[in-house]
Design a protein around this motif. Structure first.
Motif, PDB file in Angstrom:
ATOM      1  N   ILE A 155       0.826  -1.195   0.000  1.00 17.26           N
ATOM      2  CA  ILE A 155       0.000   0.000   0.000  1.00 17.26           C
ATOM      3  C   ILE A 155       0.863   1.249   0.000  1.00 17.26           C
ATOM      4  O   ILE A 155       0.618   2.197  -0.746  1.00 17.26           O
ATOM      5  CB  ILE A 155      -0.942   0.019   1.230  1.00 17.26           C
ATOM      6  CG1 ILE A 155      -1.792  -1.250   1.296  1.00 17.26           C
ATOM      7  CG2 ILE A 155      -1.790   1.272   1.239  1.00 17.26           C
ATOM      8  CD1 ILE A 155      -2.693  -1.490   0.112  1.00 17.26           C
ATOM      9  N   GLY A 156       1.900   1.274   0.839  1.00 15.37           N
ATOM     10  CA  GLY A 156       2.754   2.452   0.900  1.00 15.37           C
ATOM     11  C   GLY A 156       3.838   2.297   1.937  1.00 15.37           C
ATOM     12  O   GLY A 156       3.881   1.320   2.684  1.00 15.37           O
ATOM     13  N   ILE A 157       4.716   3.305   1.972  1.00 20.45           N
ATOM     14  CA  ILE A 157       5.825   3.355   2.921  1.00 20.45           C
ATOM     15  C   ILE A 157       5.684   4.672   3.666  1.00 20.45           C
ATOM     16  O   ILE A 157       5.583   5.736   3.053  1.00 20.45           O
ATOM     17  CB  ILE A 157       7.180   3.271   2.196  1.00 20.45           C
ATOM     18  CG1 ILE A 157       7.230   2.011   1.329  1.00 20.45           C
ATOM     19  CG2 ILE A 157       8.331   3.308   3.207  1.00 20.45           C
ATOM     20  CD1 ILE A 157       8.393   1.974   0.372  1.00 20.45           C
ATOM     21  N   TYR A 158       5.700   4.596   4.999  1.00 22.48           N
ATOM     22  CA  TYR A 158       5.372   5.744   5.824  1.00 22.48           C
ATOM     23  C   TYR A 158       6.484   6.067   6.813  1.00 22.48           C
ATOM     24  O   TYR A 158       7.266   5.194   7.188  1.00 22.48           O
ATOM     25  CB  TYR A 158       4.057   5.475   6.578  1.00 22.48           C
ATOM     26  CG  TYR A 158       2.933   5.216   5.607  1.00 22.48           C
ATOM     27  CD1 TYR A 158       2.177   6.254   5.102  1.00 22.48           C
ATOM     28  CD2 TYR A 158       2.673   3.924   5.151  1.00 22.48           C
ATOM     29  CE1 TYR A 158       1.164   6.015   4.171  1.00 22.48           C
ATOM     30  CE2 TYR A 158       1.677   3.677   4.229  1.00 22.48           C
ATOM     31  CZ  TYR A 158       0.924   4.731   3.742  1.00 22.48           C
ATOM     32  OH  TYR A 158      -0.065   4.485   2.815  1.00 22.48           O
ATOM     33  N   SER A 159       6.526   7.314   7.246  1.00 26.44           N
ATOM     34  CA  SER A 159       7.570   7.779   8.156  1.00 26.44           C
ATOM     35  C   SER A 159       7.300   7.422   9.609  1.00 26.44           C
ATOM     36  O   SER A 159       8.189   7.550  10.446  1.00 26.44           O
ATOM     37  CB  SER A 159       7.728   9.295   8.026  1.00 26.44           C
ATOM     38  OG  SER A 159       6.504   9.941   8.356  1.00 26.44           O
ATOM     39  N   SER A 160       6.084   6.983   9.921  1.00 25.47           N
ATOM     40  CA  SER A 160       5.775   6.585  11.294  1.00 25.47           C
ATOM     41  C   SER A 160       4.702   5.500  11.282  1.00 25.47           C
ATOM     42  O   SER A 160       3.936   5.365  10.320  1.00 25.47           O
ATOM     43  CB  SER A 160       5.273   7.775  12.114  1.00 25.47           C
ATOM     44  OG  SER A 160       3.989   8.178  11.667  1.00 25.47           O
ATOM     45  N   HIS A 161       4.646   4.753  12.375  1.00 22.47           N
ATOM     46  CA  HIS A 161       3.624   3.724  12.535  1.00 22.47           C
ATOM     47  C   HIS A 161       2.247   4.378  12.532  1.00 22.47           C
ATOM     48  O   HIS A 161       1.295   3.845  11.951  1.00 22.47           O
ATOM     49  CB  HIS A 161       3.869   2.968  13.841  1.00 22.47           C
ATOM     50  CG  HIS A 161       3.145   1.671  13.924  1.00 22.47           C
ATOM     51  ND1 HIS A 161       1.851   1.581  14.369  1.00 22.47           N
ATOM     52  CD2 HIS A 161       3.531   0.410  13.615  1.00 22.47           C
ATOM     53  CE1 HIS A 161       1.469   0.317  14.335  1.00 22.47           C
ATOM     54  NE2 HIS A 161       2.468  -0.413  13.875  1.00 22.47           N
ATOM     55  N   GLU A 162       2.157   5.544  13.128  1.00 20.70           N
ATOM     56  CA  GLU A 162       0.885   6.257  13.196  1.00 20.70           C
ATOM     57  C   GLU A 162       0.373   6.635  11.800  1.00 20.70           C
ATOM     58  O   GLU A 162      -0.825   6.548  11.530  1.00 20.70           O
ATOM     59  CB  GLU A 162       1.013   7.508  14.067  1.00 20.70           C
ATOM     60  CG  GLU A 162       1.243   7.215  15.529  1.00 20.70           C
ATOM     61  CD  GLU A 162       2.665   6.802  15.876  1.00 20.70           C
ATOM     62  OE1 GLU A 162       3.593   7.030  15.060  1.00 20.70           O
ATOM     63  OE2 GLU A 162       2.857   6.215  16.954  1.00 20.70           O
ATOM     64  N   GLN A 163       1.272   7.056  10.916  1.00 23.53           N
ATOM     65  CA  GLN A 163       0.882   7.401   9.541  1.00 23.53           C
ATOM     66  C   GLN A 163       0.365   6.170   8.804  1.00 23.53           C
ATOM     67  O   GLN A 163      -0.604   6.249   8.045  1.00 23.53           O
ATOM     68  CB  GLN A 163       2.052   8.028   8.779  1.00 23.53           C
ATOM     69  CG  GLN A 163       2.409   9.418   9.256  1.00 23.53           C
ATOM     70  CD  GLN A 163       1.310  10.411   8.962  1.00 23.53           C
ATOM     71  OE1 GLN A 163       0.717  10.436   7.891  1.00 23.53           O
ATOM     72  NE2 GLN A 163       1.021  11.263   9.937  1.00 23.53           N
ATOM     73  N   ALA A 164       0.998   5.029   9.014  1.00 29.05           N
ATOM     74  CA  ALA A 164       0.538   3.785   8.398  1.00 29.05           C
ATOM     75  C   ALA A 164      -0.845   3.406   8.927  1.00 29.05           C
ATOM     76  O   ALA A 164      -1.715   2.978   8.166  1.00 29.05           O
ATOM     77  CB  ALA A 164       1.541   2.660   8.649  1.00 29.05           C
ATOM     78  N   GLU A 165      -1.069   3.592  10.229  1.00 28.78           N
ATOM     79  CA  GLU A 165      -2.378   3.307  10.807  1.00 28.78           C
ATOM     80  C   GLU A 165      -3.451   4.239  10.246  1.00 28.78           C
ATOM     81  O   GLU A 165      -4.588   3.815  10.012  1.00 28.78           O
ATOM     82  CB  GLU A 165      -2.316   3.426  12.335  1.00 28.78           C
ATOM     83  CG  GLU A 165      -1.545   2.298  12.980  1.00 28.78           C
ATOM     84  CD  GLU A 165      -1.380   2.478  14.478  1.00 28.78           C
ATOM     85  OE1 GLU A 165      -1.498   3.621  14.978  1.00 28.78           O
ATOM     86  OE2 GLU A 165      -1.122   1.468  15.152  1.00 28.78           O
ATOM     87  N   LEU A 166      -3.105   5.506  10.013  1.00 25.39           N
ATOM     88  CA  LEU A 166      -4.054   6.439   9.400  1.00 25.39           C
ATOM     89  C   LEU A 166      -4.432   5.983   7.990  1.00 25.39           C
ATOM     90  O   LEU A 166      -5.595   6.100   7.583  1.00 25.39           O
ATOM     91  CB  LEU A 166      -3.465   7.850   9.353  1.00 25.39           C
ATOM     92  CG  LEU A 166      -3.403   8.601  10.672  1.00 25.39           C
ATOM     93  CD1 LEU A 166      -2.622   9.899  10.507  1.00 25.39           C
ATOM     94  CD2 LEU A 166      -4.806   8.884  11.192  1.00 25.39           C
TER      95      LEU A 166
END
Length: 74
Positions: free
Chosen positions: A24-35
């Motif tokens: 799906i994507g690569i995110y800078s934080s776990h929180e961003q991935a959860e969003l």
């Protein structure tokens, strides 16, 4: 200094011949991935498999697969 990134996958039929993996994507934080999960989980396809999201933590600029590979006969 290690910089972490978070890969978000949606994996259906894990560990089967029909396994379906979507990056799906690569995110800078776990929180961003959860969003991102929150934004996607009610979309077509994902709504039927809301528990199949996976977040993995990875170190930026570090090889994750270093042992090579072999081809298996079909």
């Amino acid at each position: 200094m290690q910089r972490l990134v978070y890969f978000l996958y949606h994996v259906r039929y894990e560990d089967t011949d029909d396994e379906d993996v979507k990056l799906i994507g690569i995110y800078s934080s776990h929180e961003q991935a959860e969003l991102a999960i929150e934004q996607l989980k009610n979309k077509p396809g994902f709504i039927d498999y809301p528990d199949d999201f996976q977040i993995t933590e990875n170190v930026l600029n570090q090889d994750g697969w270093v042992d090579g590979f072999i081809d298996l006969p079909e």
